[in-house]
Design a protein around this motif. Sequence first.
Motif, PDB file in Angstrom:
ATOM      1  N   ALA A  92       7.012  -1.461   1.229  1.00  0.00           N
ATOM      2  CA  ALA A  92       5.677  -1.759   0.638  1.00  0.00           C
ATOM      3  C   ALA A  92       4.930  -0.542   0.907  1.00  0.00           C
ATOM      4  O   ALA A  92       4.887  -0.030   2.109  1.00  0.00           O
ATOM      5  N   VAL A  93       4.275  -0.099  -0.264  1.00  0.00           N
ATOM      6  CA  VAL A  93       3.450   1.250  -0.078  1.00  0.00           C
ATOM      7  C   VAL A  93       2.094   0.786  -0.475  1.00  0.00           C
ATOM      8  O   VAL A  93       1.581   0.538  -1.515  1.00  0.00           O
ATOM      9  N   PRO A  94       1.018   0.821   0.608  1.00  0.00           N
ATOM     10  CA  PRO A  94      -0.188   0.128   0.255  1.00  0.00           C
ATOM     11  C   PRO A  94      -1.200   1.499  -0.269  1.00  0.00           C
ATOM     12  O   PRO A  94      -0.909   2.533   0.152  1.00  0.00           O
ATOM     13  N   PHE A  95      -2.071   1.077  -1.220  1.00  0.00           N
ATOM     14  CA  PHE A  95      -3.107   1.999  -1.442  1.00  0.00           C
ATOM     15  C   PHE A  95      -4.470   1.689  -1.318  1.00  0.00           C
ATOM     16  O   PHE A  95      -4.789   0.331  -1.637  1.00  0.00           O
ATOM     17  N   PHE A 150       1.705   9.729  -1.637  1.00  0.00           N
ATOM     18  CA  PHE A 150       0.805  10.854  -2.164  1.00  0.00           C
ATOM     19  C   PHE A 150       0.252  10.532  -3.447  1.00  0.00           C
ATOM     20  O   PHE A 150      -0.644  11.286  -3.935  1.00  0.00           O
ATOM     21  N   PHE A 151       0.948   9.732  -4.395  1.00  0.00           N
ATOM     22  CA  PHE A 151       0.318   9.202  -5.700  1.00  0.00           C
ATOM     23  C   PHE A 151      -0.739   8.516  -5.547  1.00  0.00           C
ATOM     24  O   PHE A 151      -1.697   8.471  -6.569  1.00  0.00           O
ATOM     25  N   GLY A 152      -0.823   7.906  -4.283  1.00  0.00           N
ATOM     26  CA  GLY A 152      -2.188   7.008  -4.077  1.00  0.00           C
ATOM     27  C   GLY A 152      -3.397   7.975  -4.442  1.00  0.00           C
ATOM     28  O   GLY A 152      -4.406   7.328  -4.991  1.00  0.00           O
ATOM     29  N   SER A 153      -3.601   9.174  -3.828  1.00  0.00           N
ATOM     30  CA  SER A 153      -4.813   9.871  -4.052  1.00  0.00           C
ATOM     31  C   SER A 153      -5.144  10.204  -5.436  1.00  0.00           C
ATOM     32  O   SER A 153      -6.330  10.303  -5.807  1.00  0.00           O
ATOM     33  N   HIS A 154      -3.822  10.291  -5.973  1.00  0.00           N
ATOM     34  CA  HIS A 154      -4.147  10.666  -7.425  1.00  0.00           C
ATOM     35  C   HIS A 154      -4.513   9.264  -8.263  1.00  0.00           C
ATOM     36  O   HIS A 154      -5.517   9.498  -9.284  1.00  0.00           O
ATOM     37  N   LEU A 155      -4.327   8.253  -8.061  1.00  0.00           N
ATOM     38  CA  LEU A 155      -4.716   7.238  -8.790  1.00  0.00           C
ATOM     39  C   LEU A 155      -6.283   6.639  -8.438  1.00  0.00           C
ATOM     40  O   LEU A 155      -6.940   6.347  -8.969  1.00  0.00           O
ATOM     41  N   LEU A 161      -7.163   3.652 -10.706  1.00  0.00           N
ATOM     42  CA  LEU A 161      -7.334   2.228 -10.099  1.00  0.00           C
ATOM     43  C   LEU A 161      -8.401   2.507  -9.073  1.00  0.00           C
ATOM     44  O   LEU A 161      -8.537   3.003  -8.153  1.00  0.00           O
ATOM     45  N   ARG A 162      -9.307   1.340  -9.491  1.00  0.00           N
ATOM     46  CA  ARG A 162     -10.560   1.147  -8.594  1.00  0.00           C
ATOM     47  C   ARG A 162     -10.987  -0.151  -8.483  1.00  0.00           C
ATOM     48  O   ARG A 162     -10.453  -1.272  -9.200  1.00  0.00           O
TER      49      ARG A 162
END
Length: 231
Positions: A92-95, A150-155, A161-162
């Motif tokens: 599981a990878v949380p953002f 690392f993709f989370g910061s791009h999102l 995604l907000r």
Amino acid sequence: MDSCIMRQEAFAELFRLIFKVLGKPMSFQNLEGNIPSDATRQIRYAAYCTDRCRERAFANRCRVCDAEGLRVAMAKRDAHAYICHGGLIDCAVPFFDHAGRFLGGFLIGQVRPRGAPPPRDATAAQRRLYRQLQESTIDEMADIGRLVRFFGSHLVDNEILRHRTASWVTGVEKYLSQHADECVTLSDVAHAIGRSVSFLSHRFRPAFGVSFKQYQLDRRMRQARELLASG
């Protein structure tokens, strides 16, 4: 109503890219098990899991297991690799957004532990499907999860995604910002925004991704880091 707003096309493009690179079954979910993007529904789960989930009890346990995996990842604020109820390895990878609010998380995996035999309760056909699963380890899946983070910061940075901000959430953020140097209680905040303590205690974690106490701690740590960075 979903708590987040998603730019579907941009998210789908990123999702498909991650899936293509990793080659592992994955989905994007919130704590309620909702999948907010139509694109993610197009990703097929491993044939073994698809077959096992025809059993209602097994499918229900999957949903509980996914939600628990996300909860642990949220608490760690990091990727969390674990053995699921079916004996497979998931991660599981949380953002989180810049305010520390939980946006959702990737669930990646459906791989079998290296050298593990099929579950005893699996049918002969399911055992064959099990042996076709990719093999991995907890450590390997945790590393993959950290890479996906690392993709989370791009999102977040590109507002793909907000958070869908409710008026009371804005009130909480404003009050805490204005009283950053004070020792503020949940009761203080509830009174300031015109809500009951019960209302706030039940809704704070779903809206912000962490408890009120943890949110305060995280905010102070961010402020300390900013002060250190500014000299």
